[in-house]
Design a protein around this motif. Structure first.
Motif, PDB file in Angstrom:
ATOM      1  N   LYS A   1     102.283  11.285  21.081  1.00 32.81           N
ATOM      2  CA  LYS A   1     101.024  10.525  21.049  1.00 32.81           C
ATOM      3  C   LYS A   1     101.040   9.395  20.024  1.00 32.81           C
ATOM      4  O   LYS A   1     101.808   9.418  19.068  1.00 32.81           O
ATOM      5  CB  LYS A   1      99.888  11.481  20.663  1.00 32.81           C
ATOM      6  CG  LYS A   1      99.584  12.536  21.713  1.00 32.81           C
ATOM      7  CD  LYS A   1      98.531  13.502  21.201  1.00 32.81           C
ATOM      8  CE  LYS A   1      97.951  14.330  22.329  1.00 32.81           C
ATOM      9  NZ  LYS A   1      96.917  15.254  21.835  1.00 32.81           N
TER      10      LYS A   1
ATOM     11  N   ARG B   1     100.687   6.575  24.447  1.00 30.57           N
ATOM     12  CA  ARG B   1     101.456   7.814  24.326  1.00 30.57           C
ATOM     13  C   ARG B   1     102.380   7.944  25.515  1.00 30.57           C
ATOM     14  O   ARG B   1     102.176   7.308  26.556  1.00 30.57           O
ATOM     15  CB  ARG B   1     100.515   9.007  24.307  1.00 30.57           C
ATOM     16  CG  ARG B   1      99.826   9.176  25.668  1.00 30.57           C
ATOM     17  CD  ARG B   1      99.013  10.434  25.792  1.00 30.57           C
ATOM     18  NE  ARG B   1      99.823  11.639  25.719  1.00 30.57           N
ATOM     19  CZ  ARG B   1      99.338  12.860  25.647  1.00 30.57           C
ATOM     20  NH1 ARG B   1      98.027  13.032  25.641  1.00 30.57           N
ATOM     21  NH2 ARG B   1     100.134  13.905  25.599  1.00 30.57           N
TER      22      ARG B   1
ATOM     23  N   SER C   1     105.605  14.669  25.250  1.00 26.26           N
ATOM     24  CA  SER C   1     104.722  13.525  25.505  1.00 26.26           C
ATOM     25  C   SER C   1     104.038  13.088  24.213  1.00 26.26           C
ATOM     26  O   SER C   1     102.845  13.340  23.986  1.00 26.26           O
ATOM     27  CB  SER C   1     103.690  13.895  26.576  1.00 26.26           C
ATOM     28  OG  SER C   1     104.341  14.123  27.815  1.00 26.26           O
TER      29      SER C   1
ATOM     30  N   TYR D   1      99.076  17.910  16.001  1.00 26.02           N
ATOM     31  CA  TYR D   1      99.264  18.542  14.693  1.00 26.02           C
ATOM     32  C   TYR D   1      98.940  17.627  13.525  1.00 26.02           C
ATOM     33  O   TYR D   1      98.647  18.105  12.426  1.00 26.02           O
ATOM     34  CB  TYR D   1     100.689  19.090  14.578  1.00 26.02           C
ATOM     35  CG  TYR D   1     100.794  20.517  15.048  1.00 26.02           C
ATOM     36  CD1 TYR D   1     100.431  20.867  16.339  1.00 26.02           C
ATOM     37  CD2 TYR D   1     101.227  21.525  14.188  1.00 26.02           C
ATOM     38  CE1 TYR D   1     100.503  22.188  16.764  1.00 26.02           C
ATOM     39  CE2 TYR D   1     101.308  22.839  14.607  1.00 26.02           C
ATOM     40  CZ  TYR D   1     100.942  23.166  15.887  1.00 26.02           C
ATOM     41  OH  TYR D   1     101.011  24.472  16.292  1.00 26.02           O
ATOM     42  N   GLU D   2      98.978  16.319  13.744  1.00 22.44           N
ATOM     43  CA  GLU D   2      98.597  15.399  12.679  1.00 22.44           C
ATOM     44  C   GLU D   2      97.172  15.664  12.211  1.00 22.44           C
ATOM     45  O   GLU D   2      96.808  15.370  11.074  1.00 22.44           O
ATOM     46  CB  GLU D   2      98.695  13.948  13.180  1.00 22.44           C
ATOM     47  CG  GLU D   2     100.115  13.401  13.268  1.00 22.44           C
ATOM     48  CD  GLU D   2     100.828  13.749  14.579  1.00 22.44           C
ATOM     49  OE1 GLU D   2     100.434  14.745  15.239  1.00 22.44           O
ATOM     50  OE2 GLU D   2     101.788  13.040  14.936  1.00 22.44           O
TER      51      GLU D   2
ATOM     52  N   ASN E   1      93.553  12.205  22.271  1.00 23.84           N
ATOM     53  CA  ASN E   1      94.531  12.277  23.349  1.00 23.84           C
ATOM     54  C   ASN E   1      95.698  11.313  23.142  1.00 23.84           C
ATOM     55  O   ASN E   1      96.533  11.147  24.021  1.00 23.84           O
ATOM     56  CB  ASN E   1      93.873  12.012  24.701  1.00 23.84           C
ATOM     57  CG  ASN E   1      92.890  13.095  25.080  1.00 23.84           C
ATOM     58  OD1 ASN E   1      91.675  12.900  25.054  1.00 23.84           O
ATOM     59  ND2 ASN E   1      93.396  14.275  25.410  1.00 23.84           N
TER      60      ASN E   1
HETATM   61  N1  LIG Z   1     102.159  12.880  17.756  1.00 24.08           N
HETATM   62  C1  LIG Z   1     101.949  14.018  18.431  1.00 24.08           C
HETATM   63  N2  LIG Z   1     102.115  14.025  19.760  1.00 24.08           N
HETATM   64  C2  LIG Z   1     101.909  15.165  20.470  1.00 24.08           C
HETATM   65  C3  LIG Z   1     101.565  16.381  19.829  1.00 24.08           C
HETATM   66  C4  LIG Z   1     101.392  16.339  18.405  1.00 24.08           C
HETATM   67  O1  LIG Z   1     101.075  17.355  17.748  1.00 24.08           O
HETATM   68  N3  LIG Z   1     101.583  15.148  17.748  1.00 24.08           N
HETATM   69  N4  LIG Z   1     101.393  17.544  20.548  1.00 24.08           N
HETATM   70  C5  LIG Z   1     102.084  17.590  21.854  1.00 24.08           C
HETATM   71  C6  LIG Z   1     101.717  18.751  22.654  1.00 24.08           C
HETATM   72  S1  LIG Z   1     102.393  20.253  22.205  1.00 24.08           S
HETATM   73  C7  LIG Z   1     100.937  18.655  23.774  1.00 24.08           C
HETATM   74  S2  LIG Z   1     100.655  19.993  24.770  1.00 24.08           S
HETATM   75  C8  LIG Z   1     100.289  17.369  24.127  1.00 24.08           C
HETATM   76  C9  LIG Z   1      98.779  17.561  24.259  1.00 24.08           C
HETATM   77  O2  LIG Z   1      98.165  16.395  24.752  1.00 24.08           O
HETATM   78  P1  LIG Z   1      96.577  16.380  24.985  1.00 24.08           P
HETATM   79  O3  LIG Z   1      95.934  16.881  23.742  1.00 24.08           O
HETATM   80  O4  LIG Z   1      96.238  14.940  25.274  1.00 24.08           O
HETATM   81  O5  LIG Z   1      96.306  17.272  26.170  1.00 24.08           O
HETATM   82  O6  LIG Z   1     100.528  16.334  23.172  1.00 24.08           O
HETATM   83  C10 LIG Z   1     101.852  16.318  22.657  1.00 24.08           C
HETATM   84  N5  LIG Z   1     102.037  15.141  21.827  1.00 24.08           N
END
Ligand SMILES: Nc1nc2c(c(=O)[nH]1)N[C@H]1C(S)=C(S)[C@@H](COP(=O)(O)O)O[C@H]1N2
Ligand SMILES: [Mo]
Length: 322
Positions: free
Chosen positions: A243, A230, A241, A88-89, A225
């Motif tokens: 990031k 992460r 999870s 979302y960032e 990713n």
């Molecule tokens: N900082 C951060 N981490 C995040 C997110 C995010 O929006 N911001 N989205 C989460 C969601 S909802 C999912 S499904 C996974 C997606 O990881 P991918 O894009 O590597 O498959 O990251 C997660 N970690």
């Protein structure tokens, strides 16, 4: 509701560029580019391409595979993993790969603080150099009901907890993603409680399955990713999870997580995968593996129940599954 339609010469605030870039564009226009039309030019030259950055510890990839973790389905095609993302960032859609390239990975300082023997602040390369790398192929289940199978490279989160040496009162680990609205347009949206925060109990953080990924598909993680590091918690919905982490805090209080603040009745603290507990707006019984049109059954704890179910004994009164 739709905003009033912008005139072609009006730019949204997010397109405001540093003066140097703007001057170059003026020169370009003067030198004959104007015939191409203003909107196209702003689209093409609105951002300076960032200078390339060398990858982080490329010599550590690929890492030896841990044979305990080989799911029954083949890995998701790498190009899908790299191009269908939730971050979302960088935007609310799945197509954020291009925007995410603005993220700078150096310097990248990681803070380990709170209830620890000694607080630490170190550059990501120094942290990663102290960690043993391995490859684990995990199932990954997003709360939106798509799923993936990903060969991650990284290290057990437990190793980081050992490095941090939490004090006796520590019960939770809170993790925090980077905060930089200059590179992350989503962070200019004030109705979200930035930075992205997640959390887990110390029992979860030191569980064998809890993993910190620094790479995937045998090479360093790409920005979209969650580079440079992460979480990967394969028995929980994907939003746990978090990031691109910059801070790990040990605390005696349950952290208030990003999504539990935005929509508390839809996204709780525990968020363990459970096909029997529907999301308020959809069923969680089945999932769609990325790259296919079929739906397959979702399993309790995303198939990792034998590993993790014991963590939740005695917690039945909690909202463990959403
Ligand atoms: N900082 C951060 N981490 C995040 C997110 C995010 O929006 N911001 N989205 C989460 C969601 S909802 C999912 S499904 C996974 C997606 O990881 P991918 O894009 O590597 O498959 O990251 C997660 N970690
Ligand atoms: Mo997700």
């Amino acid at each position: 509701m739709r905003p009033i339609r912008r005139q072609p010469w009006q730019l949204p605030e997010t397109d405001v560029t540093p003066e140097a870039a703007w001057r170059d564009r003026r020169r370009f226009l003067r030198e004959g580019g104007a015939v191409l039309g203003m909107p196209l030019l702003f689209g093409l030259f609105g951002r300076e391409p960032p200078p390339p950055e060398p990858p982080i510890l490329p010599g550590r990839y690929p890492a030896p595979r841990d044979p305990r973790f080989v799911p029954e389905r083949p890995p998701t095609p790498e190009d899908l993993f790299l191009s269908y993302n939730n971050f979302y960032e960088f935007g609310t859609g799945k197509d954020i790969r291009g925007t995410a390239q603005a993220l700078r990975l150096r310097p990248w300082t990681v803070r380990i603080d709170g209830l620890v023997e000694r607080e630490l602040e170190l550059e990501v390369e120094d942290l990663l150099r102290r960690m043993p790398f391995e490859e684990r192929i995990y199932r990954f289940r997003c709360v939106e009901a798509w799923s993936a199978v990903v060969p991650w490279t990284g290290f057990p989160l437990r190793r980081l907890v050992e490095l941090a040496r939490p004090r006796a009162g520590a019960r939770y680990l809170r993790v925090e993603s980077f905060l930089d609205p200059e590179v992350a347009p989503g962070q200019k949206q004030p109705w979200y409680p930035w930075p992205y925060v997640e959390g887990l109990t110390l029992a979860e953080a030191t569980h064998e399955l809890a993993f910190v990924a620094t790479g995937a598909y045998g090479r360093p993680l790409e920005r979209q990713n969650g580079a440079p590091l992460r979480l990967v918690l394969p028995w929980k919905y994907g939003f746990k999870s978090a990031k691109s982490l910059v801070r790990f805090t040990f605390t005696d209080r349950r952290p208030r997580t990003f999504w539990s603040r935005v929509v508390p009745h839809e996204y709780g603290f525990w968020a363990n995968v459970n096909p029997e507990v529907p999301h308020p707006r959809w069923s969680q019984r089945t999932e769609r593996p990325l790259g296919s049109d079929e739906r397959i059954p979702t399993r309790p704890f995303n198939g990792y129940g034998e590993w993790v179910a014991h963590l939740y004994r005695g917690l039945e009164g909690e909202r463990l599954f959403m």
